[in-house]
Design an enzyme around this catalytic site. Structure first.
Site, PDB file in Angstrom:
ATOM      1  N   HIS A 185      53.327  58.313  48.516  1.00 58.42           N
ATOM      2  CA  HIS A 185      52.249  57.321  48.546  1.00 58.42           C
ATOM      3  C   HIS A 185      52.747  55.935  48.111  1.00 58.42           C
ATOM      4  O   HIS A 185      52.262  54.917  48.605  1.00 58.42           O
ATOM      5  CB  HIS A 185      51.097  57.791  47.652  1.00 58.42           C
ATOM      6  CG  HIS A 185      49.883  56.916  47.719  1.00 58.42           C
ATOM      7  ND1 HIS A 185      49.185  56.693  48.893  1.00 58.42           N
ATOM      8  CD2 HIS A 185      49.227  56.193  46.773  1.00 58.42           C
ATOM      9  CE1 HIS A 185      48.172  55.866  48.658  1.00 58.42           C
ATOM     10  NE2 HIS A 185      48.171  55.562  47.379  1.00 58.42           N
TER      11      HIS A 185
ATOM     12  N   HIS B 194      37.414  59.643  51.497  1.00 58.42           N
ATOM     13  CA  HIS B 194      38.204  60.594  52.283  1.00 58.42           C
ATOM     14  C   HIS B 194      37.664  62.011  52.090  1.00 58.42           C
ATOM     15  O   HIS B 194      37.142  62.352  51.031  1.00 58.42           O
ATOM     16  CB  HIS B 194      39.668  60.558  51.844  1.00 58.42           C
ATOM     17  CG  HIS B 194      40.322  59.227  51.999  1.00 58.42           C
ATOM     18  ND1 HIS B 194      40.265  58.265  51.018  1.00 58.42           N
ATOM     19  CD2 HIS B 194      41.036  58.695  53.025  1.00 58.42           C
ATOM     20  CE1 HIS B 194      40.924  57.187  51.440  1.00 58.42           C
ATOM     21  NE2 HIS B 194      41.400  57.422  52.647  1.00 58.42           N
TER      22      HIS B 194
ATOM     23  N   TYR C 113      39.607  64.549  51.844  1.00 57.64           N
ATOM     24  CA  TYR C 113      40.493  65.250  50.890  1.00 57.64           C
ATOM     25  C   TYR C 113      40.109  65.011  49.434  1.00 57.64           C
ATOM     26  O   TYR C 113      40.576  65.723  48.544  1.00 57.64           O
ATOM     27  CB  TYR C 113      41.971  64.893  51.128  1.00 57.64           C
ATOM     28  CG  TYR C 113      42.342  63.446  50.899  1.00 57.64           C
ATOM     29  CD1 TYR C 113      42.393  62.889  49.629  1.00 57.64           C
ATOM     30  CD2 TYR C 113      42.657  62.623  51.980  1.00 57.64           C
ATOM     31  CE1 TYR C 113      42.726  61.558  49.428  1.00 57.64           C
ATOM     32  CE2 TYR C 113      42.993  61.298  51.804  1.00 57.64           C
ATOM     33  CZ  TYR C 113      43.026  60.776  50.513  1.00 57.64           C
ATOM     34  OH  TYR C 113      43.344  59.454  50.330  1.00 57.64           O
ATOM     35  N   GLU C 114      39.276  64.024  49.185  1.00 60.06           N
ATOM     36  CA  GLU C 114      38.822  63.792  47.806  1.00 60.06           C
ATOM     37  C   GLU C 114      37.740  64.794  47.404  1.00 60.06           C
ATOM     38  O   GLU C 114      37.271  64.776  46.267  1.00 60.06           O
ATOM     39  CB  GLU C 114      38.265  62.369  47.671  1.00 60.06           C
ATOM     40  CG  GLU C 114      39.330  61.292  47.836  1.00 60.06           C
ATOM     41  CD  GLU C 114      38.730  59.894  47.913  1.00 60.06           C
ATOM     42  OE1 GLU C 114      38.631  59.227  46.878  1.00 60.06           O
ATOM     43  OE2 GLU C 114      38.352  59.475  49.034  1.00 60.06           O
TER      44      GLU C 114
ATOM     45  N   ASN D  35      55.252  54.401  57.473  1.00 59.74           N
ATOM     46  CA  ASN D  35      56.418  55.292  57.351  1.00 59.74           C
ATOM     47  C   ASN D  35      56.614  56.032  58.665  1.00 59.74           C
ATOM     48  O   ASN D  35      55.699  56.107  59.477  1.00 59.74           O
ATOM     49  CB  ASN D  35      56.176  56.323  56.222  1.00 59.74           C
ATOM     50  CG  ASN D  35      54.883  57.100  56.434  1.00 59.74           C
ATOM     51  OD1 ASN D  35      53.790  56.615  56.103  1.00 59.74           O
ATOM     52  ND2 ASN D  35      54.982  58.284  57.010  1.00 59.74           N
TER      53      ASN D  35
ATOM     54  N   SER E  89      43.892  51.813  52.743  1.00 58.68           N
ATOM     55  CA  SER E  89      44.832  51.705  51.614  1.00 58.68           C
ATOM     56  C   SER E  89      45.580  50.375  51.612  1.00 58.68           C
ATOM     57  O   SER E  89      46.306  50.077  52.549  1.00 58.68           O
ATOM     58  CB  SER E  89      45.910  52.802  51.689  1.00 58.68           C
ATOM     59  OG  SER E  89      45.338  54.062  51.692  1.00 58.68           O
TER      60      SER E  89
ATOM     61  N   MET F 243      44.956  60.340  57.494  1.00 59.02           N
ATOM     62  CA  MET F 243      43.960  61.203  56.846  1.00 59.02           C
ATOM     63  C   MET F 243      42.559  60.584  56.809  1.00 59.02           C
ATOM     64  O   MET F 243      41.747  60.922  55.953  1.00 59.02           O
ATOM     65  CB  MET F 243      44.415  61.512  55.419  1.00 59.02           C
ATOM     66  CG  MET F 243      45.807  62.105  55.333  1.00 59.02           C
ATOM     67  SD  MET F 243      46.317  62.300  53.620  1.00 59.02           S
ATOM     68  CE  MET F 243      48.084  62.617  53.827  1.00 59.02           C
ATOM     69  N   SER F 244      42.281  59.660  57.721  1.00 64.82           N
ATOM     70  CA  SER F 244      40.962  59.012  57.681  1.00 64.82           C
ATOM     71  C   SER F 244      40.497  58.716  59.105  1.00 64.82           C
ATOM     72  O   SER F 244      40.913  59.372  60.046  1.00 64.82           O
ATOM     73  CB  SER F 244      41.059  57.714  56.871  1.00 64.82           C
ATOM     74  OG  SER F 244      41.898  56.783  57.532  1.00 64.82           O
TER      75      SER F 244
ATOM     76  N   HIS G 296      42.464  51.455  46.397  1.00 67.58           N
ATOM     77  CA  HIS G 296      41.122  51.279  46.961  1.00 67.58           C
ATOM     78  C   HIS G 296      40.210  50.740  45.860  1.00 67.58           C
ATOM     79  O   HIS G 296      40.037  51.384  44.823  1.00 67.58           O
ATOM     80  CB  HIS G 296      40.548  52.611  47.456  1.00 67.58           C
ATOM     81  CG  HIS G 296      41.249  53.168  48.657  1.00 67.58           C
ATOM     82  ND1 HIS G 296      40.740  53.072  49.922  1.00 67.58           N
ATOM     83  CD2 HIS G 296      42.423  53.802  48.778  1.00 67.58           C
ATOM     84  CE1 HIS G 296      41.576  53.644  50.776  1.00 67.58           C
ATOM     85  NE2 HIS G 296      42.601  54.101  50.106  1.00 67.58           N
TER      86      HIS G 296
ATOM     87  N   ALA H 279      46.232  53.144  56.930  1.00 66.07           N
ATOM     88  CA  ALA H 279      47.677  53.304  56.855  1.00 66.07           C
ATOM     89  C   ALA H 279      47.980  54.627  57.539  1.00 66.07           C
ATOM     90  O   ALA H 279      47.230  55.590  57.387  1.00 66.07           O
ATOM     91  CB  ALA H 279      48.117  53.346  55.399  1.00 66.07           C
TER      92      ALA H 279
END
Ligand code: HPA
Length: 269
Positions: free
Chosen positions: A244, A83, A85-86, A233, A30, A209-210, A61, A113
């Protein structure tokens, strides 16, 4: 078509576009995709044009592959990754890593990230190891014997040698580079504060998440990996809320340092 056949089809397609013998794969997370703009003698291919390839849907992206010269090395960069989650299959998420190996990449730099558990926003962290909390494994199914063994060793999935180079370059450049364990989740929710407390107890320093699926597939075929997290963060419970926009904003602040750093590291890998 079998997975192996699909890998070969995609490999031949990319070779026919002039993508020959890359040394290193670069997976840019990201907001970090800008590094690919600095690749010289670039061959650029949109994901939409590549057979058997997934499609990017996340803001930040770009969704294209860039091959060429960076820091004197032949690199194959992914501007945008897939990802889980997609709604992608693990096979789609990790397919680019299979193709990188098929094309000849010996190593891969994987970036992301991540939320900081031990580190704060703006820090870069070299990943020393990971915890797979996705409940998935991309190697489930028939084993590709030509790539690697049924039961791959994960003891040195994040190359110690590559990390040593990263730390030396960080020191030279005055960049604050941490090191720690990345815990990979599926998302798309950010974690609950209770999950983060649990992850901290488990030994995690950053959460994202990756990365975990791609690194498993890289390790399977003996590719060396440098994993770099850009901490955007504090993880849930350590700051008031997560979104995000903040992740993208902090990545924007880090990316200057990030680009200089990765280019120098690449030269010495
Ligand atoms: N959690 C999971 N993924 C992330 C985070 C986070 O806090 N920040 C950036 N990606």
């Amino acid at each position: 078509m079998s997975l192996l056949e699909r890998i070969r089809v995609t490999q031949s397609f990319l070779e026919s576009k002039g993508i020959q013998s890359p040394e290193f794969g670069l997976i840019l997370g990201s907001g970090l995709g800008e590094l690919a703009e600095e690749i010289e003698n670039a061959v650029v291919v949109d994901y939409a044009d590549i057979p058997n390839w997934g499609q990017s849907t996340v803001v930040g992206h770009a969704g294209r592959l860039v091959f060429g010269d960076l820091s004197g090395r032949k690199v194959l960069a992914l501007q945008g990754r897939f990802h889980f989650y997609e709604g992608n299959k693990m096979e789609t998420v990790t397919f680019p890593v299979r193709v990188m190996k098929a094309l000849g990449c010996q190593g891969v730099i994987v970036t992301n990230a991540a939320g900081g558990i031990g580190y704060g926003p703006g820090t870069l962290m070299a990943i020393s190891d990971h915890i797979n909390m996705t409940g998935q494994n991309p190697l489930i199914g028939d084993n590709l014997e030509t790539f690697g063994p049924r039961f791959p060793d994960m003891s040195d999935a994040y190359s110690k040698a590559y990390r040593q180079v990263a730390h030396r370059i960080a020191k030279e450049q005055g960049i604050d580079l941490g090191e720690g364990v990345y815990i990979g989740v599926t998302g798309p929710t950010y974690e609950t504060p209770a999950e983060i407390r649990a992850f901290k107890t488990m030994g995690a320093d950053a959460v994202g998440m990756s990365t975990v699926p791609e690194v498993i597939v890289a390790a399977h075929s003996g590719m060396k990996v440098l994993g770099i997290s850009a901490i955007t963060n504090f993880a849930a419970g350590f700051q008031s809320e997560l979104n995000h926009e903040e992740v993208v904003e902090v990545t924007q602040q880090i990316k200057g340092n990030f680009k200089t750093f990765i280019k120098a590291v690449l030269k010495d890998l």
